[in-house]
Design a protein around this motif. Structure first.
Motif, PDB file in Angstrom:
ATOM      1  N   GLN A 132       0.780  -1.310  -0.119  1.00 34.15           N
ATOM      2  CA  GLN A 132       0.044   0.058   0.184  1.00 34.15           C
ATOM      3  C   GLN A 132       0.792   1.157  -0.048  1.00 34.15           C
ATOM      4  O   GLN A 132       0.447   2.053  -0.724  1.00 34.15           O
ATOM      5  CB  GLN A 132      -0.959  -0.135   0.951  1.00 34.15           C
ATOM      6  CG  GLN A 132      -1.764  -1.138   1.149  1.00 34.15           C
ATOM      7  CD  GLN A 132      -3.087  -0.921   0.189  1.00 34.15           C
ATOM      8  OE1 GLN A 132      -2.759  -0.642  -1.174  1.00 34.15           O
ATOM      9  NE2 GLN A 132      -4.278  -0.391   0.483  1.00 34.15           N
ATOM     10  N   ILE A 135       2.206   1.697  -3.486  1.00 32.84           N
ATOM     11  CA  ILE A 135       1.221   2.274  -4.256  1.00 32.84           C
ATOM     12  C   ILE A 135       1.101   3.808  -4.062  1.00 32.84           C
ATOM     13  O   ILE A 135       0.853   4.667  -4.992  1.00 32.84           O
ATOM     14  CB  ILE A 135      -0.040   1.227  -4.388  1.00 32.84           C
ATOM     15  CG1 ILE A 135       0.255  -0.154  -4.833  1.00 32.84           C
ATOM     16  CG2 ILE A 135      -1.005   2.028  -4.947  1.00 32.84           C
ATOM     17  CD1 ILE A 135      -0.752  -0.787  -4.518  1.00 32.84           C
ATOM     18  N   GLY A 136       1.124   4.305  -2.953  1.00 36.28           N
ATOM     19  CA  GLY A 136       0.722   5.526  -2.629  1.00 36.28           C
ATOM     20  C   GLY A 136       1.820   6.494  -2.824  1.00 36.28           C
ATOM     21  O   GLY A 136       1.551   7.752  -3.572  1.00 36.28           O
ATOM     22  N   ARG A 137       3.240   6.308  -2.715  1.00 36.31           N
ATOM     23  CA  ARG A 137       4.159   6.667  -3.220  1.00 36.31           C
ATOM     24  C   ARG A 137       4.324   6.959  -4.758  1.00 36.31           C
ATOM     25  O   ARG A 137       4.757   8.106  -5.288  1.00 36.31           O
ATOM     26  CB  ARG A 137       5.575   6.101  -2.661  1.00 36.31           C
ATOM     27  CG  ARG A 137       6.836   6.924  -2.595  1.00 36.31           C
ATOM     28  CD  ARG A 137       7.881   6.443  -1.943  1.00 36.31           C
ATOM     29  NE  ARG A 137       8.467   5.271  -2.631  1.00 36.31           N
ATOM     30  CZ  ARG A 137       9.207   4.360  -2.144  1.00 36.31           C
ATOM     31  NH1 ARG A 137       9.777   4.779  -0.948  1.00 36.31           N
ATOM     32  NH2 ARG A 137       9.688   3.440  -2.862  1.00 36.31           N
ATOM     33  N   HIS A 138       4.102   5.888  -5.179  1.00 30.82           N
ATOM     34  CA  HIS A 138       3.980   5.883  -6.795  1.00 30.82           C
ATOM     35  C   HIS A 138       2.911   6.960  -7.318  1.00 30.82           C
ATOM     36  O   HIS A 138       3.065   7.636  -8.160  1.00 30.82           O
ATOM     37  CB  HIS A 138       3.525   4.480  -7.432  1.00 30.82           C
ATOM     38  CG  HIS A 138       3.379   4.435  -8.922  1.00 30.82           C
ATOM     39  ND1 HIS A 138       4.404   4.805  -9.929  1.00 30.82           N
ATOM     40  CD2 HIS A 138       2.348   4.401  -9.646  1.00 30.82           C
ATOM     41  CE1 HIS A 138       3.964   4.758 -11.113  1.00 30.82           C
ATOM     42  NE2 HIS A 138       2.636   4.434 -11.110  1.00 30.82           N
ATOM     43  N   ASN A 139       1.739   6.930  -6.594  1.00 35.82           N
ATOM     44  CA  ASN A 139       0.672   7.840  -7.025  1.00 35.82           C
ATOM     45  C   ASN A 139       0.936   9.281  -6.732  1.00 35.82           C
ATOM     46  O   ASN A 139       0.647  10.188  -7.519  1.00 35.82           O
ATOM     47  CB  ASN A 139      -0.736   7.471  -6.266  1.00 35.82           C
ATOM     48  CG  ASN A 139      -1.245   6.261  -6.846  1.00 35.82           C
ATOM     49  OD1 ASN A 139      -0.890   5.717  -7.914  1.00 35.82           O
ATOM     50  ND2 ASN A 139      -2.209   5.452  -5.866  1.00 35.82           N
ATOM     51  N   VAL A 140       1.626   9.436  -5.808  1.00 33.81           N
ATOM     52  CA  VAL A 140       2.200  10.740  -5.365  1.00 33.81           C
ATOM     53  C   VAL A 140       3.383  11.436  -6.374  1.00 33.81           C
ATOM     54  O   VAL A 140       3.167  12.483  -6.913  1.00 33.81           O
ATOM     55  CB  VAL A 140       2.734  10.918  -3.683  1.00 33.81           C
ATOM     56  CG1 VAL A 140       3.523  12.376  -3.684  1.00 33.81           C
ATOM     57  CG2 VAL A 140       1.755  10.622  -2.768  1.00 33.81           C
ATOM     58  N   ARG A 141       4.093  10.534  -6.770  1.00 30.33           N
ATOM     59  CA  ARG A 141       5.120  10.849  -7.676  1.00 30.33           C
ATOM     60  C   ARG A 141       4.408  11.048  -9.089  1.00 30.33           C
ATOM     61  O   ARG A 141       4.889  12.233  -9.910  1.00 30.33           O
ATOM     62  CB  ARG A 141       6.125   9.514  -7.726  1.00 30.33           C
ATOM     63  CG  ARG A 141       6.909   9.558  -7.215  1.00 30.33           C
ATOM     64  CD  ARG A 141       8.000   8.553  -7.227  1.00 30.33           C
ATOM     65  NE  ARG A 141       8.980   8.375  -6.196  1.00 30.33           N
ATOM     66  CZ  ARG A 141       9.911   7.428  -5.786  1.00 30.33           C
ATOM     67  NH1 ARG A 141       9.520   6.234  -6.460  1.00 30.33           N
ATOM     68  NH2 ARG A 141      10.651   7.398  -4.827  1.00 30.33           N
ATOM     69  N   LYS A 142       3.468  10.212  -9.448  1.00 32.13           N
ATOM     70  CA  LYS A 142       2.713  10.607 -10.599  1.00 32.13           C
ATOM     71  C   LYS A 142       1.913  12.142 -10.606  1.00 32.13           C
ATOM     72  O   LYS A 142       2.092  12.830 -11.532  1.00 32.13           O
ATOM     73  CB  LYS A 142       1.639   9.581 -11.062  1.00 32.13           C
ATOM     74  CG  LYS A 142       2.121   8.153 -11.272  1.00 32.13           C
ATOM     75  CD  LYS A 142       2.448   8.333 -12.902  1.00 32.13           C
ATOM     76  CE  LYS A 142       1.928   7.362 -13.777  1.00 32.13           C
ATOM     77  NZ  LYS A 142       2.192   7.278 -15.170  1.00 32.13           N
ATOM     78  N   ILE A 143       1.224  12.451  -9.560  1.00 27.83           N
ATOM     79  CA  ILE A 143       0.642  13.517  -9.429  1.00 27.83           C
ATOM     80  C   ILE A 143       1.800  14.821  -9.525  1.00 27.83           C
ATOM     81  O   ILE A 143       1.266  15.444 -10.056  1.00 27.83           O
ATOM     82  CB  ILE A 143      -0.129  13.750  -7.964  1.00 27.83           C
ATOM     83  CG1 ILE A 143      -1.264  12.887  -7.893  1.00 27.83           C
ATOM     84  CG2 ILE A 143      -0.413  15.015  -7.585  1.00 27.83           C
ATOM     85  CD1 ILE A 143      -1.969  12.442  -6.831  1.00 27.83           C
TER      86      ILE A 143
END
Length: 153
Positions: A132, A135-143
């Motif tokens: 989790q 996934i959260g860190r990946h999503n923050v990087r994308k944002i």
């Protein structure tokens, strides 16, 4: 926050029951040699028969789902750090999980059984947490990448 907790409690019961059923099917497929094993034999003996055991296990799986779901609001307390959120969430779900695992005979009724089950529970918790978090860190990087792209235009 109260409304979120109440909603998650309501949704948590059927989700917990469903997950419990899925787990019993998977366990049956792996260990029951073509039969359906809805609960461990010790629970059926303790409850007097299999139907009483299944009723208890179903209710406890629902309560377990409610506990996990309701306590998930901890992840939304933004002024707490990730360490505090993780520690409090782990403490709450452990307090919920361990008695249910004991009463359903998912663990041996001994100190070694408790420690073994708690160790497995902790390992699963850590693995899910890492997934989790990743996934959260990946999503923050994308944002952040999207924001950088937006700012350049």
């Amino acid at each position: 926050m109260k409304k979120k907790i109440i909603l998650r409690l309501a949704l948590g019961f059927p989700i917990g029951v469903t997950i419990g059923q899925i787990i019993s099917i998977v366990i049956s497929l792996i260990w029951a040699k073509g039969n359906y094993a809805p609960c461990v034999p010790e629970l059926a003996v303790a409850m007097g028969n299999e139907i009483n055991a299944i009723i208890l296990q179903t209710i406890l799986c629902g309560l377990l789902g409610m506990g996990f779901a309701a306590s998930s609001v901890i992840w939304e307390v933004e002024h707490w750090g990730i360490t505090k959120q993780t520690g409090i969430y782990f403490l709450i779900v452990s307090i919920i999980m361990m008695p249910i695992a004991y009463f359903t005979y998912w663990m041996k009724h001994s100190i070694a059984g408790f420690l073994s089950y708690f160790g497995i529970f902790t390992l699963i918790f850590v693995i899910v947490w890492i997934i989790q978090f990743t996934i959260g860190r990946h999503n923050v990087r994308k944002i952040n990448e999207n924001l950088q792209t937006y700012r350049k235009h």
